[in-house]
Design an enzyme around this catalytic site. Structure first.
Site, mmCIF file in Angstrom:
data_model
loop_
_atom_site.group_PDB
_atom_site.id
_atom_site.type_symbol
_atom_site.label_atom_id
_atom_site.label_comp_id
_atom_site.label_asym_id
_atom_site.label_seq_id
_atom_site.Cartn_x
_atom_site.Cartn_y
_atom_site.Cartn_z
ATOM 1 N N ARG A 124 15.547 57.063 71.326
ATOM 2 C CA ARG A 124 15.514 57.748 70.021
ATOM 3 C C ARG A 124 16.672 57.278 69.143
ATOM 4 O O ARG A 124 16.507 57.077 67.944
ATOM 5 C CB ARG A 124 15.579 59.273 70.206
ATOM 6 C CG ARG A 124 14.310 59.868 70.797
ATOM 7 C CD ARG A 124 14.412 61.382 70.905
ATOM 8 N NE ARG A 124 14.292 62.046 69.606
ATOM 9 C CZ ARG A 124 14.527 63.341 69.403
ATOM 10 N NH1 ARG A 124 14.923 64.104 70.420
ATOM 11 N NH2 ARG A 124 14.388 63.877 68.209
ATOM 12 N N CYS A 184 22.082 65.961 67.432
ATOM 13 C CA CYS A 184 20.954 65.531 68.259
ATOM 14 C C CYS A 184 19.716 65.602 67.370
ATOM 15 O O CYS A 184 19.759 65.156 66.223
ATOM 16 C CB CYS A 184 20.841 66.418 69.500
ATOM 17 S SG CYS A 184 20.696 68.186 69.114
#
Lengths: 274, 177
Positions: free
Chosen positions: A174, A232
Site C-alpha cells: 500500500r 495509516c
C-alpha cells in the site's frame, strides 16, 4: 512509563483496584467487533464501539475522524468511566482497536490509560476468565477535556514529513502504491517512511520488547527529541505505531485522518514507490 | 497570495524595521537566539532575543539549558511596535471563519510566523546589526503543549537545518521535546 499491562497484572488490578475500568474494544474493519464481544470478553468489561464512540462519521476528515467530544463522553460514561478511573483497554489482538482507544482517551484528557498487551488472546492464554454475559455498568461521570495530545491535520503531516519523521504504518504494498484494497487512490504522503505495523508485533500479537522497538525506530534516526508523526489508512494502525513509539520512549503525534483524509484533496501530492 | 502568506509578508516587513532598532544596543554581544514568542491560540507575536552575556548573568547554578531557552525567564520582549501592529492582522485571520476551522486558522498563523523568521530579509536585518551574528531561530509558545508545541518543534527544524552550532540546536530540541 510503559502503557502496557500484562494479563497477570490485570488480574491483580481487577481484584484490588476499585478505580479500574476495563473496556473491550474488539474491532475488525468488517464490523465484527460486537460479535467478537458477544463470543467472549473479560468479565465486567463493557463493549466500546470503535466506529461510533472512538471515531466520528466517515466523510470529511477520513474514514475514522476524531469523534465529537460529547459523543465520546457519553460513550465513556455509558461504559462506566469516572473522572478518576484508571482505564485498561483491550481487543482480540494485536491491539489495533485498543491502541486507538489508548490514543483517543488520552487525547480527551484521561490520564491513566493502559493497553492489555496481547489482547484477549493473551488473557485467555494466561488463564484469565472469559464471559459471554452482557455488561451494564453503573454510568460514569467522566468530564473530557480534549486536545491533550496533538492530532495532526494534513498540513501538519506534510510539515512533519519534511522536517521530522512521518511514519506510514500500512503494508509495504500500500505504501508503494502497488496495491490499494480500501482507498480510491494508491500511494503515500511524500517524505513519509514505511514501518508496517506488522513489524512491531510478535507472532502472538504482543508489542515487541522496547529494546527491539528502539532499535527499529533508531534505524530511522528517531530518538526522543525527533518530531515524529504517524499515519495509516484511517488512524487505527497508526495509533498502534504511536503506542510502539511510546514504548520506545518517543512521543509521536497522530494524523488521525490519515491516508483516507489526505486523498480527499486532489491537490495534495501523492508519492509511489519506495 | 493567501491571507496567511500576506501575514508572513507583513511580519517580515515589521521585523525588518523592529529588529535592528531593538538589537542595536546589543552589538558586540554574543547573540545566540532570536525567537518569536506567542501563545496557544495564537494571539500574540513578541520578538525575543538573548545573549550569552545575559544568560551568564542569570541565576547561577540553575538549569542552564532551561534558562537558555525559556524566554519567560529572560525579560520582557524586545520593543517592537511594528510587530505589535501585525498582531492585529493575525487576530483578524484567526477569527475569520472563511479561512477554515479554528484549528486550520491557528495552524496557518503559526506557519506564517515561522515563515517570517525563515525569510532572508529577516535574517539580513539581524545581521545588519552585527555581521557576526547567526542566532538559532525558533518559535516558542508560552503554553507548553498541543499544536503550538508541535509548531515550536517544527520551527527548530525548519529554521536551523545548517546552523553551525548544532550543539545549540540539539539543546533547543531537548528543551522543546
Amino acid at each position: 512509563m510503559s502503557a502496557l499491562i500484562t494479563p497477570t497484572d490485570l488480574q491483580d488490578e481487577i481484584a484490588n483496584n476499585p478505580k479500574l475500568v476495563v473496556l473491550d474494544v474488539q474491532y475488525t474493519l468488517s464490523g465484527e467487533g460486537p460479535g467478537l464481544y458477544a463470543a467472549g470478553h473479560v468479565p465486567g468489561a463493557p463493549f466500546v464501539d470503535l466506529d461510533t464512540v472512538l471515531a466520528g462519521p466517515a466523510g470529511e476528515g477520513g474514514r475514522h475522524p476524531l469523534p465529537d467530544v460529547e459523543t465520546l463522553q457519553d460513550g465513556l460514561r455509558a461504559a462506566g468511566v469516572q473522572t478518576d478511573s484508571v482505564v485498561v483497554v483491550y481487543d482480540q489482538q494485536p491491539s489495533l482497536g485498543a491502541a486507538r482507544a489508548w490514543w483517543v482517551l488520552r487525547w480527551a484528557g484521561i490520564e491513566e490509560v493502559l493497553v492489555l498487551d496481547g489482547g484477549l488472546a493473551a488473557w485467555r492464554a494466561a488463564g484469565g476468565p472469559v464471559s459471554t454475559e452482557p455488561v451494564e455498568p453503573e454510568p460514569g461521570d467522566v468530564v473530557l477535556d480534549p486536545d491533550e495530545l496533538v492530532a495532526l491535520d494534513a498540513d501538519d503531516a506534510a510539515a512533519t514529513a519534511k522536517l521530522g519523521v512521518l511514519v506510514d504504518a500500512r503494508s509495504p504494498e500500500r505504501f508503494r502504491g502497488e496495491d490499494e484494497p480500501i482507498d480510491p487512490v494508491a500511494g503515500h504522503i511524500p517524505g513519509a517512511v514505511n514501518v508496517p505495523m506488522a513489524e512491531l508485533v510478535t507472532d502472538d500479537g504482543r508489542l515487541r520488547p522496547a529494546k527491539e522497538l528502539r532499535a527499529r525506530f533508531g534505524q530511522l534516526d528517531i530518538d526522543e527529541v525527533t518530531v515524529v508523526g504517524t499515519y495509516c489508512g484511517s488512524g487505527i494502525s497508526a495509533a498502534h505505531t504511536a503506542l510502539a513509539l511510546h514504548e520506545a520512549g518517543v512521543e509521536a503525534d497522530l494524523y488521525v485522518g490519515s491516508w483516507s483524509d489526505w486523498i480527499t484533496d486532489p491537490s495534495r501530492p501523492v508519492a509511489t514507490g519506495e | 497570495m493567501t491571507p496567511f502568506a500576506r501575514l508572513t509578508e507583513s511580519l517580515v516587513a515589521a521585523l525588518v524595521v523592529d529588529l535592528p532598532a531593538a538589537l542595536g544596543p546589543w552589538r558586540g554581544s554574543t547573540l545566540y537566539t532570536v525567537c518569536l514568542g506567542t501563545d496557544s491560540d495564537p494571539m500574540t507575536i513578541v520578538p525575543m532575543a538573548h545573549t550569552e552575556e545575559r544568560l551568564a548573568a542569570l541565576a547561577p547554578g540553575a538549569d542552564e539549558e532551561y534558562l537558555r531557552w525559556c524566554w519567560s525567564e529572560w525579560a520582557e520582549g524586545l520593543a517592537a511596535p511594528s510587530v505589535a501592529a501585525v498582531t492585529r492582522q493575525m487576530e483578524a485571520l484567526r477569527r475569520d471563519p472563511a479561512l477554515g476551522d479554528a484549528r486550520a486558522r491557528s495552524g496557518g498563523c503559526f506557519r506564517a510566523m515561522i515563515d517570517a523568521l525563515d525569510d532572508e530579509r529577516t535574517r539580513a536585518a539581524i545581521r545588519s546589526v552585527d555581521a557576526s551574528w547567526d542566532p538559532v531561530l525558533h518559535l516558542q509558545s508560552s503554553d507548553p503543549g498541543g499544536l503550538d508545541a508541535l509548531h515550536g518543534r517544527l520551527s527548530v527544524e525548519q529554521l536551523n537545518p545548517a546552523h553551525p552550532r548544532q550543539d545549540l540546536v540539539e539543546s533547543l530540541r531537548r528543551f522543546m521535546a
